[in-house]
Design a protein around this motif. Structure first.
Motif, mmCIF file in Angstrom:
data_model
loop_
_atom_site.group_PDB
_atom_site.id
_atom_site.type_symbol
_atom_site.label_atom_id
_atom_site.label_comp_id
_atom_site.label_asym_id
_atom_site.label_seq_id
_atom_site.Cartn_x
_atom_site.Cartn_y
_atom_site.Cartn_z
ATOM 1 N N ASP A 56 -37.675 31.898 -29.632
ATOM 2 C CA ASP A 56 -37.408 32.583 -28.362
ATOM 3 C C ASP A 56 -35.930 32.697 -27.991
ATOM 4 O O ASP A 56 -35.594 32.767 -26.797
ATOM 5 N N GLN A 58 -34.120 35.059 -27.463
ATOM 6 C CA GLN A 58 -34.197 36.496 -27.266
ATOM 7 C C GLN A 58 -33.674 36.865 -25.880
ATOM 8 O O GLN A 58 -33.490 36.019 -25.005
ATOM 9 N N TRP A 101 -37.668 33.511 -37.316
ATOM 10 C CA TRP A 101 -37.435 33.915 -35.929
ATOM 11 C C TRP A 101 -38.806 34.079 -35.279
ATOM 12 O O TRP A 101 -39.548 35.012 -35.595
ATOM 13 N N ASN A 103 -40.600 34.777 -31.987
ATOM 14 C CA ASN A 103 -40.309 35.340 -30.664
ATOM 15 C C ASN A 103 -41.575 35.840 -29.984
ATOM 16 O O ASN A 103 -42.489 36.347 -30.635
ATOM 17 N N VAL A 151 -33.855 39.321 -30.504
ATOM 18 C CA VAL A 151 -32.956 38.170 -30.600
ATOM 19 C C VAL A 151 -31.584 38.576 -30.058
ATOM 20 O O VAL A 151 -31.127 39.704 -30.257
#
Length: 260
Positions: A56, A58, A101, A103, A151
């Motif tokens: 996260d 982001q 990653w 997210n 991101v």
């Protein structure tokens, strides 16, 4: 015996096959053991079985124009992991440690999002919640493909990195994360990102329940919650769910690895 010539699957979980024969023994990985200091013990771990999950980092959670900032949260603490991650991630990639990653990236129709989850993020039904456009730029909150779910620009994503959209606080719930990790033979997981006491902790706990070895990278993790939430997270990881270390200790460990 004729040796199979074609590989099926992702190493190390791959078969070698031809039209009459299948080798299901799977080729072993070459170990890359290193010694890592943590807050509670010294660990011997294998980089060949290690991955890092960056959770996260982001725009909606870390950027001053993102969703959390819009609803009045000071996102300054969420930006703290950026600098240590900028240093750590290239070094991990150099050792062939996969970077994940993980997210929030919801479906546009929100068909897999329940009412109770929508309520958490928009308790009156009148605010800006999941899938709604941000007033500042129109980006849709935590929607896959939107600026809001991307991101932050300060963290470089490379083509070999692995991206997994999640739909709950845990990155393992209703996602392919577990399957990908098992195919790659990764059983030791480093955790980074935000918020430490929410999405990072939920993902780490689920990883622990699934049998992964879990290590929280302290300076690459942060939270916008009160300090007691952070302290409770550190305590519970050390006490129940794994180990706590920091990026400098990991960098020191990487220097022991062959090729340095």
């Amino acid at each position: 015996m004729k040796i199979p010539v074609r590989n099926l699957g992702i190493a190390p979980n791959a078969w070698a096959v031809n039209h009459t024969f299948a080798d299901i023994t799977r080729s072993p990985q070459i170990p890359q053991p290193v010694i890592l200091s943590t807050e509670t013990k010294t660990l011997r771990l294998d980089l060949a079985k290690t991955a890092i999950l960056v959770i996260d980092m982001q725009n909606d959670f870390c950027h001053p124009d993102g969703w959390l900032a819009h609803i009045g949260v000071d996102v300054t603490p969420a930006q703290k992991p950026v600098q240590p991650l900028q240093i750590l991630l290239p070094e991990l990639r150099n050792k062939n440690v996969p970077v994940f990653w993980v997210n929030w990236g919801n479906r546009p129709d929100l068909l897999n999002i329940s009412a109770n989850l929508l309520h958490v993020y928009n308790s009156t039904g009148e605010g800006v919640g999941l899938g709604d456009p941000l007033p500042s730029n129109g980006a849709k909150v935590l929607m896959a493909g939107s600026w809001a779910a991307a991101v932050v620009d300060e963290l470089q994503q490379l083509p070999q990195d692995i991206r997994v959209d999640k739909y709950r606080m845990s990155g393992f719930w209703d996602t392919p994360l577990d399957s990908i990790l098992r195919n790659l033979g990764r059983t030791t997981l480093l955790f980074a990102g935000v918020n430490a006491d929410q999405c990072v902790m939920a993902t780490l706990q689920d990883a622990n329940f699934l049998g992964y070895d879990c290590l929280l990278v302290k300076d690459c993790t942060a939270t916008t919650s009160p300090e007691y939430c952070w302290l409770a997270t550190i305590y519970n990881v050390n006490q129940c769910f794994g180990f706590v270390s920091d990026s400098q200790a990991i960098l020191n460990a990487l220097q022991q690895s062959p090729g340095c």
